[in-house]
Scaffold this active site. Structure first.
Site, PDB file in Angstrom:
ATOM      1  N   CYS A  58       0.871  -1.180   0.000  1.00  0.00           N
ATOM      2  CA  CYS A  58       0.000   0.000   0.000  1.00  0.00           C
ATOM      3  C   CYS A  58       0.907   1.228   0.000  1.00  0.00           C
ATOM      4  O   CYS A  58       2.128   1.122   0.068  1.00  0.00           O
ATOM      5  CB  CYS A  58      -0.857   0.023   1.263  1.00  0.00           C
ATOM      6  SG  CYS A  58      -1.894  -1.408   1.470  1.00  0.00           S
TER       7      CYS A  58
ATOM      8  N   ARG B  80       1.399   1.571  -5.995  1.00  0.00           N
ATOM      9  CA  ARG B  80       1.549   0.666  -4.852  1.00  0.00           C
ATOM     10  C   ARG B  80       0.205   0.081  -4.415  1.00  0.00           C
ATOM     11  O   ARG B  80       0.156  -0.834  -3.599  1.00  0.00           O
ATOM     12  CB  ARG B  80       2.183   1.391  -3.657  1.00  0.00           C
ATOM     13  CG  ARG B  80       3.565   1.967  -3.891  1.00  0.00           C
ATOM     14  CD  ARG B  80       4.087   2.665  -2.657  1.00  0.00           C
ATOM     15  NE  ARG B  80       4.160   1.755  -1.531  1.00  0.00           N
ATOM     16  CZ  ARG B  80       5.215   0.947  -1.301  1.00  0.00           C
ATOM     17  NH1 ARG B  80       6.240   0.952  -2.131  1.00  0.00           N
ATOM     18  NH2 ARG B  80       5.240   0.136  -0.271  1.00  0.00           N
TER      19      ARG B  80
ATOM     20  N   TRP C 138      -3.814  -1.582  -1.307  1.00  0.00           N
ATOM     21  CA  TRP C 138      -3.838  -2.795  -2.135  1.00  0.00           C
ATOM     22  C   TRP C 138      -4.305  -3.879  -1.180  1.00  0.00           C
ATOM     23  O   TRP C 138      -3.537  -4.337  -0.325  1.00  0.00           O
ATOM     24  CB  TRP C 138      -2.460  -3.095  -2.707  1.00  0.00           C
ATOM     25  CG  TRP C 138      -2.441  -4.352  -3.526  1.00  0.00           C
ATOM     26  CD1 TRP C 138      -2.077  -5.604  -3.131  1.00  0.00           C
ATOM     27  CD2 TRP C 138      -2.844  -4.491  -4.886  1.00  0.00           C
ATOM     28  NE1 TRP C 138      -2.218  -6.501  -4.128  1.00  0.00           N
ATOM     29  CE2 TRP C 138      -2.692  -5.853  -5.237  1.00  0.00           C
ATOM     30  CE3 TRP C 138      -3.315  -3.614  -5.848  1.00  0.00           C
ATOM     31  CZ2 TRP C 138      -2.982  -6.339  -6.496  1.00  0.00           C
ATOM     32  CZ3 TRP C 138      -3.606  -4.096  -7.111  1.00  0.00           C
ATOM     33  CH2 TRP C 138      -3.443  -5.444  -7.431  1.00  0.00           C
TER      34      TRP C 138
ATOM     35  N   ASN D 208       0.946   0.167   6.122  1.00  0.00           N
ATOM     36  CA  ASN D 208       1.392  -0.635   4.986  1.00  0.00           C
ATOM     37  C   ASN D 208       2.083  -1.858   5.579  1.00  0.00           C
ATOM     38  O   ASN D 208       2.961  -1.729   6.423  1.00  0.00           O
ATOM     39  CB  ASN D 208       2.362   0.143   4.105  1.00  0.00           C
ATOM     40  CG  ASN D 208       2.913  -0.741   2.977  1.00  0.00           C
ATOM     41  OD1 ASN D 208       2.210  -1.622   2.485  1.00  0.00           O
ATOM     42  ND2 ASN D 208       4.162  -0.538   2.620  1.00  0.00           N
ATOM     43  N   GLY D 209       1.648  -3.054   5.154  1.00  0.00           N
ATOM     44  CA  GLY D 209       2.269  -4.287   5.656  1.00  0.00           C
ATOM     45  C   GLY D 209       1.181  -5.271   6.042  1.00  0.00           C
ATOM     46  O   GLY D 209       0.017  -5.107   5.694  1.00  0.00           O
TER      47      GLY D 209
ATOM     48  N   GLU E  26       6.716 -20.112 -21.277  1.00  0.00           N
ATOM     49  CA  GLU E  26       6.687 -18.782 -20.646  1.00  0.00           C
ATOM     50  C   GLU E  26       7.830 -17.932 -21.173  1.00  0.00           C
ATOM     51  O   GLU E  26       7.641 -16.750 -21.470  1.00  0.00           O
ATOM     52  CB  GLU E  26       6.770 -18.915 -19.130  1.00  0.00           C
ATOM     53  CG  GLU E  26       6.838 -17.596 -18.370  1.00  0.00           C
ATOM     54  CD  GLU E  26       5.638 -16.678 -18.611  1.00  0.00           C
ATOM     55  OE1 GLU E  26       4.632 -17.119 -19.221  1.00  0.00           O
ATOM     56  OE2 GLU E  26       5.715 -15.501 -18.250  1.00  0.00           O
TER      57      GLU E  26
ATOM     58  N   LYS F  62       7.244 -14.288 -22.998  1.00  0.00           N
ATOM     59  CA  LYS F  62       7.897 -13.064 -22.491  1.00  0.00           C
ATOM     60  C   LYS F  62       8.598 -12.327 -23.622  1.00  0.00           C
ATOM     61  O   LYS F  62       8.461 -11.126 -23.791  1.00  0.00           O
ATOM     62  CB  LYS F  62       8.917 -13.419 -21.394  1.00  0.00           C
ATOM     63  CG  LYS F  62       8.320 -13.735 -20.045  1.00  0.00           C
ATOM     64  CD  LYS F  62       7.963 -12.527 -19.238  1.00  0.00           C
ATOM     65  CE  LYS F  62       6.524 -12.128 -19.166  1.00  0.00           C
ATOM     66  NZ  LYS F  62       5.449 -13.031 -19.147  1.00  0.00           N
TER      67      LYS F  62
ATOM     68  N   GLU G 179       5.993 -10.918 -26.265  1.00  0.00           N
ATOM     69  CA  GLU G 179       5.063  -9.836 -25.897  1.00  0.00           C
ATOM     70  C   GLU G 179       5.776  -8.503 -25.660  1.00  0.00           C
ATOM     71  O   GLU G 179       5.172  -7.464 -25.825  1.00  0.00           O
ATOM     72  CB  GLU G 179       4.179 -10.218 -24.706  1.00  0.00           C
ATOM     73  CG  GLU G 179       4.846 -10.640 -23.454  1.00  0.00           C
ATOM     74  CD  GLU G 179       3.814 -11.121 -22.391  1.00  0.00           C
ATOM     75  OE1 GLU G 179       4.267 -11.666 -21.381  1.00  0.00           O
ATOM     76  OE2 GLU G 179       2.592 -10.944 -22.569  1.00  0.00           O
TER      77      GLU G 179
ATOM     78  N   HIS H  56      10.193 -33.274 -35.958  1.00  0.00           N
ATOM     79  CA  HIS H  56       9.016 -33.676 -36.746  1.00  0.00           C
ATOM     80  C   HIS H  56       8.435 -32.496 -37.495  1.00  0.00           C
ATOM     81  O   HIS H  56       7.250 -32.202 -37.413  1.00  0.00           O
ATOM     82  CB  HIS H  56       7.972 -34.301 -35.804  1.00  0.00           C
ATOM     83  CG  HIS H  56       8.482 -35.499 -35.066  1.00  0.00           C
ATOM     84  ND1 HIS H  56       8.880 -36.649 -35.711  1.00  0.00           N
ATOM     85  CD2 HIS H  56       8.742 -35.693 -33.751  1.00  0.00           C
ATOM     86  CE1 HIS H  56       9.317 -37.537 -34.810  1.00  0.00           C
ATOM     87  NE2 HIS H  56       9.243 -36.972 -33.612  1.00  0.00           N
TER      88      HIS H  56
ATOM     89  N   LYS I 146      -3.301  -5.514 -19.645  1.00  0.00           N
ATOM     90  CA  LYS I 146      -2.872  -6.234 -18.438  1.00  0.00           C
ATOM     91  C   LYS I 146      -3.891  -7.317 -18.090  1.00  0.00           C
ATOM     92  O   LYS I 146      -3.549  -8.353 -17.578  1.00  0.00           O
ATOM     93  CB  LYS I 146      -2.718  -5.250 -17.260  1.00  0.00           C
ATOM     94  CG  LYS I 146      -2.160  -5.868 -16.000  1.00  0.00           C
ATOM     95  CD  LYS I 146      -0.768  -6.391 -16.178  1.00  0.00           C
ATOM     96  CE  LYS I 146      -0.265  -7.151 -14.975  1.00  0.00           C
ATOM     97  NZ  LYS I 146       0.904  -7.989 -15.296  1.00  0.00           N
TER      98      LYS I 146
HETATM   99  C1  BG6 Z   1      -2.868 -11.579 -20.782  1.00  0.00           C
HETATM  100  C2  BG6 Z   1      -1.652 -10.933 -20.168  1.00  0.00           C
HETATM  101  O1  BG6 Z   1      -3.674 -10.586 -21.343  1.00  0.00           O
HETATM  102  O2  BG6 Z   1      -3.619 -12.277 -19.816  1.00  0.00           O
HETATM  103  C3  BG6 Z   1      -0.784 -12.032 -19.619  1.00  0.00           C
HETATM  104  O3  BG6 Z   1      -0.927 -10.193 -21.141  1.00  0.00           O
HETATM  105  C4  BG6 Z   1      -1.584 -12.840 -18.603  1.00  0.00           C
HETATM  106  O4  BG6 Z   1       0.376 -11.482 -19.004  1.00  0.00           O
HETATM  107  C5  BG6 Z   1      -2.899 -13.335 -19.195  1.00  0.00           C
HETATM  108  O5  BG6 Z   1      -0.814 -13.957 -18.196  1.00  0.00           O
HETATM  109  C6  BG6 Z   1      -3.798 -13.871 -18.085  1.00  0.00           C
HETATM  110  O6  BG6 Z   1      -4.110 -12.785 -17.242  1.00  0.00           O
HETATM  111  P1  BG6 Z   1      -4.528 -13.085 -15.737  1.00  0.00           P
HETATM  112  O7  BG6 Z   1      -4.779 -11.746 -15.126  1.00  0.00           O
HETATM  113  O8  BG6 Z   1      -5.769 -13.938 -15.789  1.00  0.00           O
HETATM  114  O9  BG6 Z   1      -3.386 -13.811 -15.117  1.00  0.00           O
END
Ligand code: BG6
Length: 609
Positions: free
Chosen positions: A2, A27, A75, A101-102, A482, A486, A489, A505, A604
């Site tokens: 937070c 935060r 948060w 915060n904590g 993964e 990374k 994206e 194959h 996001k």
């Molecule tokens: C995508 C994000 O839109 O959704 C990824 O770019 C994420 O980073 C995926 O892993 C799933 O999102 P969430 O919030 O369900 O984990």
């Protein structure tokens, strides 16, 4: 995580506190509030929502308003985002207001103690006990009351405290949580982080562990945990506000990569009892229910799905039952075969991904038991699950997830071992040993993160490549999924993750002179096969970077570059292997000048189908 702020000076505190909180929204931002103290007592304004919502209820600031106040942007970790759960918390006596915060780990015990002394609680938060505990000990001396209350607190806390009887001061105290003091001309500040106060002063010092500060407009007195006055030298901050929000890092993504050890510890530790037992705090799914589970499906999207693919390998091995990882967007249309003996584990950072939410509903409609692993408290997925295990990664700002992925990964280990223990497949001593090994990850990861130059160097060699293949077998294949995502994206470089045995194959036809192949070689039982796969692609002109174990001598002579992970338990390997691959993607994107925190076309959380 937070954000807390405080101001004491001669100006109106309200606009200063609101602006400061806005600079700390990274935060936490699900609720916010301020408290002001004057001869009329302590006035609290707080609400669910962002700072803009708080502004709408603080109204026009009257000229010559209060000049002493504290503020908080939340948060949620304990207690859903709501008006009543937001900070500041004012004691029922209205004598003490606190922003925190904590995490107070023994808040339930303290609530019981205070209830026995007539205290009544109105929130579900851990933080409310702090204001009531200080009030309990308050007999006119604020410092004595704060110190006595502190003696009872277990956990982490950065606190800003107002006393009704002391209209010219703020008290600050910290243990484990960050808290800085800003020193101005005729005004002084507290804040969780530098961005909050840069507009007013660049002279700051960091309050030490368990130090207590008394701030008035004329000065700051600091008392250490022994009761001795101590002096702090101010440091001059020359960051701009943007850099300060990222803690001096160039991007939120690299900041969040570096935060992984800390948030992994925060996610593990509160769930370990006496260093040897797991307590997940499941409320609806009982141990008997878990004993009756005959199959597991892990349902998620994106990186969360990749956590599921990694977890599938180790859960199958430990539990000896069918475990599958499925893309939520496929699962919900796949007429899934699930019933009351199926445990569906939903993984989601945001808790709002629509595909995943529909997957959850499909599972529940067919009678499956549902546990979700989520980073955002009281999100839709959390609210619709039978049980939810929160990752305590704090807000993740960068679109490309790193710290949420890592906390999901370790939490899946704890869930796996809890189920195995309940089913009689793992003895208590085996669980204790596994926990010890899991808790070594933050330290091991810190070591790798401090050695990030190697990945920076490798990225400088390959940032112009047009296509990258990540190959691996078993858990290494899951990790390559993964790693590949990374890179794609954030750097827009085309990449594919391939089961190493499958490459021949068909897709191996794409390997040509200079193609970059990153071979994940940490899964010991199939190392020989991986060495052969490396030779296959090298014979066709590929350049190979191999991620290998600390004691691997075979791969070194075959790959062009090797990146070693430190000696660690099998449980730690996935968490450690992903770190250089996150860094590699980050530095490639950095070399290419990409918009790393906000990659094109991405969100996001995707709340559409
Ligand atoms: C995508 C994000 O839109 O959704 C990824 O770019 C994420 O980073 C995926 O892993 C799933 O999102 P969430 O919030 O369900 O984990």
């Amino acid at each position: 995580m937070c954000g807390i702020v405080g101001y004491v000076g001669s100006k109106n505190a309200t606009p200063i506190l609101l602006d400061a909180l806005e600079k700390l929204e990274y935060r936490g931002y699900d609720s916010a509030g301020i408290a002001l103290v004057s001869s009329n007592g302590i006035e609290v304004k707080k609400t669910r929502g962002r700072i803009s919502t708080l502004r709408s209820i603080t109204g026009e600031v009257e000229a010559g308003g209060c000049t002493v106040g504290i503020g908080h942007t939340r948060w949620a970790t304990h207690g859903e985002p709501s008006d009543v759960n937001s900070h500041p918390h004012l004691s029922r006596s209205e004598r003490v207001a606190v922003v925190h915060n904590g995490i107070i780990e023994n808040y339930i015990e303290l609530r019981e103690f205070l209830a026995e002394h007539g205290y009544v609680f109105s929130t579900e938060t851990d933080s409310e006990v702090v204001s009531e505990l200080i009030d309990y000990y308050y007999n006119g001396d604020p410092i004595e009351a704060v110190r006595k209350a502190e003696m009872q607190l277990k956990g982490s806390y950065a606190l800003g405290i107002l006393f009704k009887d002391y209209t010219d001061q703020i008290i600050a105290l910290r243990k484990d949580g960050p808290l800085i003091i800003g020193v101005g001309e005729g005004e002084n500040f507290i804040a969780s982080d530098i961005p909050a106060i840069l507009k007013h002063t660049r002279s700051i010092f960091r309050l030490g562990e368990r130090e207590l500060a008394i701030l008035t407009k004329d000065g700051v007195t600091v008392i250490d945990k022994y009761g001795e006055r101590i002096e702090h030298e101010c440091e001059h901050i020359d960051w701009d506000v943007d850099a300060a929000e990222k803690g001096g890092y160039a991007h939120f993504m690299i900041k969040e990569i570096m935060e992984q050890p800390e948030v992994i510890a925060k996610t593990i530790n509160p769930r370990i009892i006496n260093d040897k037992r797991i307590d997940l705090g499941l409320k609806r799914i009982t141990d008997d229910d878990l004993r009756g589970i005959k199959a597991i499906k892990i349902v998620a999207c994106g990186s969360a799905y990749h956590v599921g693919v990694v977890a599938k390998y180790f859960m199958k091995k430990t539990l000896g039952i069918p475990v599958e990882a499925e893309l939520a967007s496929e699962f919900r249309y796949d007429d899934p075969i699930v019933d009351e003996h199926t445990l569906v584990i939903i993984i989601s950072q945001s808790g709002e991904t629509l595909d995943t939410l529909y997957g959850l509903r499909e599972a529940r409609s067919r009678g499956a038991r549902v546990i979700s692993i989520v980073n955002v408290v009281a999100s839709s997925i959390a609210n619709e699950s039978e049980d939810v295990l929160y990752t305590w990664a704090g807000p993740e700002i960068a679109v490309a997830t790193t710290k949420a992925y890592s906390t999901q990964l370790v939490l899946m280990n704890l869930l796996n071992w809890h189920i195995a223990n309940v089913k009689g497949l793992m003895r208590d001593d085996e669980v204790a040993r596994a926990i010890t090994q899991l808790r070594e990850i933050p330290e091991q990861m810190n070591g790798m993160l401090s050695d990030h130059e190697q990945m920076q160097y490798l990225a400088s060699l390959f940032f112009n490549c047009h296509s990258v293949f990540f190959i691996g077998r078993n858990i290494d294949y899951a990790l390559s999924l993964e790693a590949s995502l990374k890179l794609k994206e954030i750097s827009y470089v085309h990449s594919e993750a391939y089961a190493a045995g499958e490459l021949k194959h068909g897709t191996i036809s794409l390997i040509e002179d200079g193609t970059l192949v990153i071979a994940l070689c940490t899964y010991r039982p199939l190392l020989e096969k991986m060495v052969s796969n490396i030779k296959e692609v090298k014979a066709r002109g590929a350049k190979v970077i191999a991620i290998i174990n600390h004691d691997d001598t075979q791969t070194e002579g075959v790959a062009d570059h090797v990146v070693r992970i430190p000696e660690c338990s099998e449980y730690a390997i996935p968490s450690l292997t992903i770190v250089p691959l996150q860094l590699f993607a980050y530095y490639i994107a950095s070399h290419k000048g990409c918009d790393i925190d906000k990659p094109r076309n991405l969100a996001k959380s995707v709340t559409v189908e």
